[in-house]
Scaffold this active site. Structure first.
Site, PDB file in Angstrom:
ATOM      1  N   ASN A  18       0.868  -1.176   0.000  1.00 54.25           N
ATOM      2  CA  ASN A  18       0.000   0.000   0.000  1.00 54.25           C
ATOM      3  C   ASN A  18       0.906   1.227   0.000  1.00 54.25           C
ATOM      4  O   ASN A  18       1.425   1.624   1.039  1.00 54.25           O
ATOM      5  CB  ASN A  18      -0.888  -0.042   1.246  1.00 54.25           C
ATOM      6  N   ARG A 100      -2.591  -2.182  -3.360  1.00 49.87           N
ATOM      7  CA  ARG A 100      -3.784  -1.358  -3.164  1.00 49.87           C
ATOM      8  C   ARG A 100      -3.676  -0.154  -4.090  1.00 49.87           C
ATOM      9  O   ARG A 100      -2.713   0.605  -4.020  1.00 49.87           O
ATOM     10  CB  ARG A 100      -3.872  -0.881  -1.722  1.00 49.87           C
ATOM     11  N   HIS A 189     -12.488   3.247  -0.020  1.00 51.68           N
ATOM     12  CA  HIS A 189     -12.492   2.265   1.078  1.00 51.68           C
ATOM     13  C   HIS A 189     -13.291   1.020   0.667  1.00 51.68           C
ATOM     14  O   HIS A 189     -13.798   0.296   1.517  1.00 51.68           O
ATOM     15  CB  HIS A 189     -13.154   2.807   2.367  1.00 51.68           C
ATOM     16  N   ARG A 250      -9.796  15.744   7.167  1.00 50.18           N
ATOM     17  CA  ARG A 250     -10.614  16.167   6.014  1.00 50.18           C
ATOM     18  C   ARG A 250     -11.982  16.667   6.483  1.00 50.18           C
ATOM     19  O   ARG A 250     -12.582  16.064   7.376  1.00 50.18           O
ATOM     20  CB  ARG A 250     -10.827  14.989   5.055  1.00 50.18           C
ATOM     21  N   GLU A 393      -7.980  -4.942   5.485  1.00 51.16           N
ATOM     22  CA  GLU A 393      -7.840  -4.675   4.053  1.00 51.16           C
ATOM     23  C   GLU A 393      -6.695  -5.479   3.454  1.00 51.16           C
ATOM     24  O   GLU A 393      -6.780  -5.922   2.313  1.00 51.16           O
ATOM     25  CB  GLU A 393      -7.612  -3.177   3.832  1.00 51.16           C
TER      26      GLU A 393
END
Ligand code: AMP
Length: 408
Positions: A18, A100, A189, A250, A393
């Site tokens: 990732n 990813r 996601h 964010r 993940e």
């Protein structure tokens, strides 16, 4: 101990990568047994000082402080760390490297073997995810250069949401503009939402095509999804991973007019606004802190900025839960996952407080229990099951990557 780990690595294991703009997370895992042999994080790649790799094998962690001028240097150092543990990645009979990849646009809706055409497509999609796709590409190229014989598979964060209904995916913007610039809801996601929703169905002992779920992925990044019979019908992130819930740094949903105001009245540039929205917003913007644990501690100590940040976070979260309850009509499970969702009992309780009339009741004692496994935190008579399901993940990427190699 490292010797025995090296000997025990099963053929067919997967290296999961990732790659972010200045970081690279990795994990070596057997997708069949779910055994994790090693994982780690390279940080401050490309920074003049302070770069390091935290590498863990067999429960033993070590930190290597080393210059990491670029991703290729980071990968070479990771390969070397494995070698020092007696693990030769090139000879370990890995079935795949699973990457990813953040933005697959309209083109990618399933995991894919990465070849030159795929690399070119990801590059083409970079304007849609300028912070994510370029480092993802660099990661693929760096790993492929060092492990050229291991198939590279791309798993897109957007893939699960590829077929959102048009009404959910379409912004009410001039259709010609939308067409020209690829503007629509893509969602992110996705690997986590897919994995967690399937785990939730398994936990409930029901096929996932029979149940409706709201999945709340609450980590540093946060997103919600409404899933009907295994297929998402809406999600909170949009063209970019900025929309939706309040996140660590964010803003999530914000009046688009604020950008015009900042530009016209505040003289801010597009890059300034980007930073204000993406890096200086969310919990950090509201109280100077994006680590949820620290925020909870500060609330405990009577800090009003932290309390307001928390209230804004919960307020937004409840809005999405309400919207998805209506979208789905019948909700069999509400599922919390990721760092905050798995650990912060108070967030789970406040997100669903007062919803007994809708058949949703959290059991305080069950909610307070700490565990690293899937569990039910609703009362026995709650019509909707409220679950905590740890996301994974890396495992999901490894399993999808191995399957792509097997079937191609
Ligand atoms: P993730 O992005 O999934 O790794 O989640 C990171 C977020 O989870 C950070 O805001 C952490 O502060 C938060 N987190 C991790 N552990 C806890 C905990 N025990 N209680 C509250 N928040 C936590």
């Amino acid at each position: 101990m490292a010797e025995s780990i090296a000997d025990s690595i099963a053929p067919g294991s997967v290296l999961v990568i990732n790659a972010g703009s200045s970081s690279l997370k990795y994990q070596l895992v057997d997708p069949a047994t779910e055994r994790v042999y090693a994982d780690g994080l390279a940080e401050r790649i490309g920074e003049p000082t302070g770069s390091s790799i935290t590498h863990e094998v067999g429960g033993r962690e070590r930190i290597r402080r080393v210059a990491l001028p670029d991703h290729r240097a980071a990968i070479a150092e990771v390969v070397e760390l494995f070698r020092e543990d007696g693990i030769d990645l090139a000879a370990a009979q890995l079935s795949a490297v699973g990457h990813r990849l953040v933005h697959g646009g309209r083109e990618f809706h399933a995991p894919i073997l990465i070849d030159d055409a795929v690399l070119a497509a990801i590059e083409r999609l970079s304007p849609l995810a300028p912070l994510h796709n370029p480092p993802n590409l660099v990661g693929v190229e760096a790993v492929t250069a060092l492990l050229p014989d291991v198939p590279a598979v791309g798993i897109f964060d957007t893939a699960f949401f590829h077929d959102l209904p048009d009404a959910a995916a379409t912004y009410a913007i001039d259709t010609e503009v939308a067409q020209e610039f690829g503007i629509r809801r893509y969602g992110f996601h996705g690997t986590s939402h897919q994995y967690v929703s399937r785990q939730a169905a398994r936990f409930l002992g029901r096929p996932d095509d029979e149940i409706n779920q709201i999945v709340l992925h609450l980590g540093n990044g946060a997103s919600a999804s409404a899933i009907r019979g295994g297929r998402p019908i809406d999600t909170s992130m949009g063209l970019t991973p900025l929309e939706g819930l309040v996140m660590g740094t964010r803003t999530g949903d914000i009046d688009p007019g604020i950008a015009f105001h900042l530009a016209r009245v505040g003289g801010k540039s597009v890059d300034d606004v980007d930073r204000i929205y993406n890096l200086r917003g969310g919990l950090k913007g509201l109280c100077g802190e994006n680590d949820f644990r620290a925020i909870l501690d500060r609330i405990e100590a009577g800090d009003s900025a932290a309390a307001l940040a928390y209230d804004v976070y919960i307020h937004r979260l409840r809005h999405y839960i309400g919207a998805y309850l209506v979208d789905l009509g019948r909700v069999d499970a509400i599922v919390f996952t990721a760092g905050v969702g798995e650990n912060a009992a108070t967030v789970r309780a406040d997100a669903l407080a007062g919803l007994e009339g809708y058949g949703i009741a959290v059991d305080p004692a069950r909610n307070a229990e700490r565990a690293r496994v899937s569990r039910r935190i609703s009362t026995d008579d709650s019509r909707t099951a409220v679950l905590v399901v740890p996301t994974n993940e890396e495992l999901a990427i490894a399993q999808q990557a191995a399957e792509v190699v097997l079937t191609s």
